[in-house]
Design an enzyme around this catalytic site. Structure first.
Site, short mmCIF file in Angstrom:
data_model
loop_
_atom_site.label_atom_id
_atom_site.label_comp_id
_atom_site.label_asym_id
_atom_site.label_seq_id
_atom_site.Cartn_x
_atom_site.Cartn_y
_atom_site.Cartn_z
N ARG A 195 49.40 67.97 34.02
CA ARG A 195 48.80 66.64 33.93
C ARG A 195 49.09 65.78 35.15
O ARG A 195 49.19 64.57 35.06
CB ARG A 195 49.26 65.92 32.66
CG ARG A 195 48.79 66.56 31.37
CD ARG A 195 47.30 66.31 31.18
NE ARG A 195 46.83 66.86 29.93
CZ ARG A 195 46.67 66.17 28.81
NH1 ARG A 195 46.98 64.90 28.79
NH2 ARG A 195 46.22 66.74 27.73
N ARG A 241 46.35 59.94 33.98
CA ARG A 241 46.38 58.49 33.72
C ARG A 241 47.51 57.71 34.36
O ARG A 241 47.42 56.50 34.48
CB ARG A 241 46.40 58.27 32.20
CG ARG A 241 45.08 58.61 31.57
CD ARG A 241 45.18 58.65 30.07
NE ARG A 241 46.05 59.74 29.65
CZ ARG A 241 46.38 59.99 28.39
NH1 ARG A 241 45.94 59.20 27.43
NH2 ARG A 241 47.15 61.01 28.08
N ARG A 270 38.50 55.83 36.30
CA ARG A 270 38.32 55.91 34.86
C ARG A 270 37.72 54.62 34.28
O ARG A 270 37.05 54.65 33.24
CB ARG A 270 39.68 56.23 34.24
CG ARG A 270 39.73 56.47 32.79
CD ARG A 270 39.02 57.71 32.36
NE ARG A 270 39.23 57.84 30.93
CZ ARG A 270 38.59 57.11 30.02
NH1 ARG A 270 37.67 56.26 30.39
NH2 ARG A 270 38.88 57.25 28.74
N ASP A 291 39.32 69.70 31.00
CA ASP A 291 40.06 69.64 29.75
C ASP A 291 39.88 70.94 28.98
O ASP A 291 38.89 71.64 29.17
CB ASP A 291 39.60 68.46 28.89
CG ASP A 291 40.61 68.17 27.79
OD1 ASP A 291 41.69 67.67 28.11
OD2 ASP A 291 40.33 68.49 26.62
N TYR A 308 42.24 72.81 17.21
CA TYR A 308 41.37 71.62 17.39
C TYR A 308 40.03 71.82 16.70
O TYR A 308 39.48 70.90 16.10
CB TYR A 308 41.13 71.33 18.87
CG TYR A 308 42.27 70.60 19.54
CD1 TYR A 308 42.49 69.23 19.33
CD2 TYR A 308 43.14 71.26 20.39
CE1 TYR A 308 43.53 68.56 19.95
CE2 TYR A 308 44.18 70.60 21.02
CZ TYR A 308 44.38 69.25 20.79
OH TYR A 308 45.41 68.59 21.40
O1 1CP Z 1 46.31 67.37 35.70
C1 1CP Z 1 46.04 68.25 34.90
O2 1CP Z 1 46.91 68.86 34.26
C2 1CP Z 1 44.60 68.69 34.77
C3 1CP Z 1 43.83 68.08 33.75
C4 1CP Z 1 44.05 68.34 32.26
C5 1CP Z 1 44.55 69.46 31.58
C6 1CP Z 1 45.17 70.72 32.15
C7 1CP Z 1 43.63 67.41 31.28
C8 1CP Z 1 43.06 66.09 31.58
N1 1CP Z 1 43.81 67.98 30.05
C9 1CP Z 1 44.39 69.21 30.20
C10 1CP Z 1 44.75 70.19 29.16
C11 1CP Z 1 44.82 69.74 27.74
N2 1CP Z 1 43.98 68.90 27.05
C12 1CP Z 1 45.79 70.23 26.82
C13 1CP Z 1 46.83 71.25 27.16
C14 1CP Z 1 47.97 70.66 27.88
C15 1CP Z 1 48.79 69.66 27.12
O3 1CP Z 1 49.31 70.02 26.05
O4 1CP Z 1 48.93 68.54 27.62
C16 1CP Z 1 45.54 69.64 25.58
C17 1CP Z 1 46.30 69.85 24.29
C18 1CP Z 1 44.39 68.80 25.73
C19 1CP Z 1 43.74 68.02 24.67
C20 1CP Z 1 43.60 66.60 25.08
N3 1CP Z 1 42.63 66.15 25.93
C21 1CP Z 1 44.44 65.52 24.78
C22 1CP Z 1 45.68 65.59 23.92
C23 1CP Z 1 45.44 64.96 22.60
C24 1CP Z 1 46.30 65.50 21.51
O5 1CP Z 1 45.78 66.24 20.66
O6 1CP Z 1 47.50 65.17 21.50
C25 1CP Z 1 43.92 64.38 25.43
C26 1CP Z 1 44.43 62.98 25.38
C27 1CP Z 1 42.80 64.81 26.16
C28 1CP Z 1 41.98 64.01 27.11
C29 1CP Z 1 42.46 64.14 28.50
N4 1CP Z 1 42.52 65.34 29.19
C30 1CP Z 1 42.93 65.11 30.49
C31 1CP Z 1 43.12 63.69 30.63
C32 1CP Z 1 43.53 63.00 31.90
C33 1CP Z 1 42.84 63.10 29.38
C34 1CP Z 1 42.88 61.63 29.05
C35 1CP Z 1 41.52 61.09 29.16
C36 1CP Z 1 41.49 59.66 29.55
O7 1CP Z 1 41.51 58.82 28.64
O8 1CP Z 1 41.41 59.35 30.76
#
Ligand code: 1CP
Length: 360
Positions: A27, A31, A40, A76, A153
């Site tokens: 990540r 954010r 964003r 994502d 999910y």
């Molecule tokens: O920088 C990076 O790592 C690349 C971008 C990335 C990756 C690898 C994002 C951006 N998401 C992910 C993977 C991801 N997405 C995972 C696996 C890794 C982890 O556990 O953190 C999971 C479980 C998700 C699901 C997801 N997408 C969540 C988690 C929600 C939950 O169930 O707890 C969220 C908040 C997202 C949206 C998301 N994905 C990425 C970002 C920057 C965001 C936030 C979006 C925003 O509001 O800007």
């Protein structure tokens, strides 16, 4: 393609000697970065993912601002369920929401195993745009959700934390769950193959919710899913592209994880790196595992904690510094900089023998 200027990450994945420990952060493109937040404010999250130029720009932000040793594509894990036919929304504060979650055999039958070039072409385009902008500075990591985490999910419909609906589902309807897993395995394997063909240098599977499962379900859904994806990928004949596996909450399964075919295990912060290293021997490299919460402390504490992680792994190759989970949105960028600098400054002493043994 131009050879990489900095291939420390790829060398460490292969447990080859390096002059220092490479670092990137899960990540890292997200954010906590003001430059991400600026974009964003203008676009919603999925628009950023679907617009290759924007996704490439965000992917490069941590490389340019923090000087990490690898880029991870901005995207994502939920792009795959969407390509399989589900409607996914990412809501502010709520996270991912799926409109009609999968609950029946008919729901599974409706899902497609997408041709990634057709349904996920925007991700492949983003990879090409990113590689162009990176100009060989550091490797690019592609990724996908691991089958169990995606299944969780897709059945739950949102990220509830304990995913109880999904965990009831695998017990009440194991045949439907198996059929669903099967489709996800093929969808993920095809998607990762397409990412590799588009030029990513490594791929990571995120099994964020593996630790919710009891041993039987873990074996049948999480571990089997990961193993099958890896087998399909290796069968495609690209052994040169390392496969990293982040399986969260499964420290008790280190030996089994080392046998999945993954080249690197990415450990959460509850694991003891020294112990894990003894358990896996020379089968896999290790990635991790600073607690992301440590980055909320003062910069001096961040530096101290980083030194502790390095010392825990100890001398030798095969360690990629990372967090035990993703960077938290409230993390001060200064602290991330301090972390990267500390790892770069303090890690060479753990590679003295590596240097002696080669012409580095
Ligand atoms: O920088 C990076 O790592 C690349 C971008 C990335 C990756 C690898 C994002 C951006 N998401 C992910 C993977 C991801 N997405 C995972 C696996 C890794 C982890 O556990 O953190 C999971 C479980 C998700 C699901 C997801 N997408 C969540 C988690 C929600 C939950 O169930 O707890 C969220 C908040 C997202 C949206 C998301 N994905 C990425 C970002 C920057 C965001 C936030 C979006 C925003 O509001 O800007």
């Amino acid at each position: 393609m131009k050879p990489l200027e900095n291939d420390l990450f790829l060398k460490a994945c292969r447990r080859e000697p390096t002059e220092r420990t490479p670092i990137w952060l899960m990540r890292q493109a997200g954010r906590y970065l003001p430059s991400y937040q600026t974009l964003r404010q203008r676009y919603d999250f999925l628009t950023l993912c679907r617009t290759p130029e924007l996704a490439a720009e965000i992917t490069l932000q941590p490389v340019e601002q923090l000087d990490v040793d690898a880029a991870i594509l901005f995207s994502d894990i939920l792009v795959v369920p969407e390509a399989m036919g589900l409607t996914v929304r990412i809501e502010d504060g709520l996270g991912p929401q799926i409109e009609h979650p999968v609950r029946t055999a008919a729901d599974v039958a409706r899902l497609v195993i997408p041709d990634p070039h057709e349904k996920l072409g925007y991700v492949l385009e983003a990879i090409r745009a990113t590689l162009e902008r990176l100009r060989g500075r550091v490797p690019l990591i592609g990724f996908a959700g691991a089958p169990w985490t995606l299944l969780a999910y897709m059945v739950e419909g949102s990220g509830t934390g304990d995913f109880r609906r999904a965990r009831v589902f695998v017990r009440e309807a194991p045949d439907v769950a198996r059929a669903l897993l099967e489709k996800i395995v093929h969808a993920v394997a095809r998607f990762l193959r397409a990412q590799i063909e588009a030029g990513v240098h490594a791929v990571q599977l995120f099994d964020t919710w593996a630790g919710l499962l009891d041993p039987d379900s873990l074996t049948e859904f999480a571990l089997a899913g990961v193993r099958r994806v890896i087998r399909e990928l290796k069968a495609a004949g690209r052994d040169d592209v390392p496969i990293l596996l982040f399986s969260r909450g499964t420290a008790a399964w280190m030996e089994t994880l080392a046998e999945t075919g993954a080249d690197v295990l990415s450990l959460d912060w509850t694991c003891d790196l020294a112990r894990a290293r003894r358990q896996v021997g020379d089968r896999v490299a290790l990635q991790g595992n600073l607690d992301p919460i440590a980055l909320l402390a003062s910069p001096d504490i961040v530096a101290r904690e980083a030194r502790r992680v390095l010392a825990r792994f100890g001398p030798g190759s095969g360690h990629i510094f990372n967090l035990g989970h993703g960077v938290l949105p409230e993390t001060p960028v200064e602290n991330v900089r301090r972390l990267v600098d500390t790892v770069k400054r303090e890690s060479p002493k753990y590679h003295v023998e590596d240097r002696a043994g080669t012409d580095l």
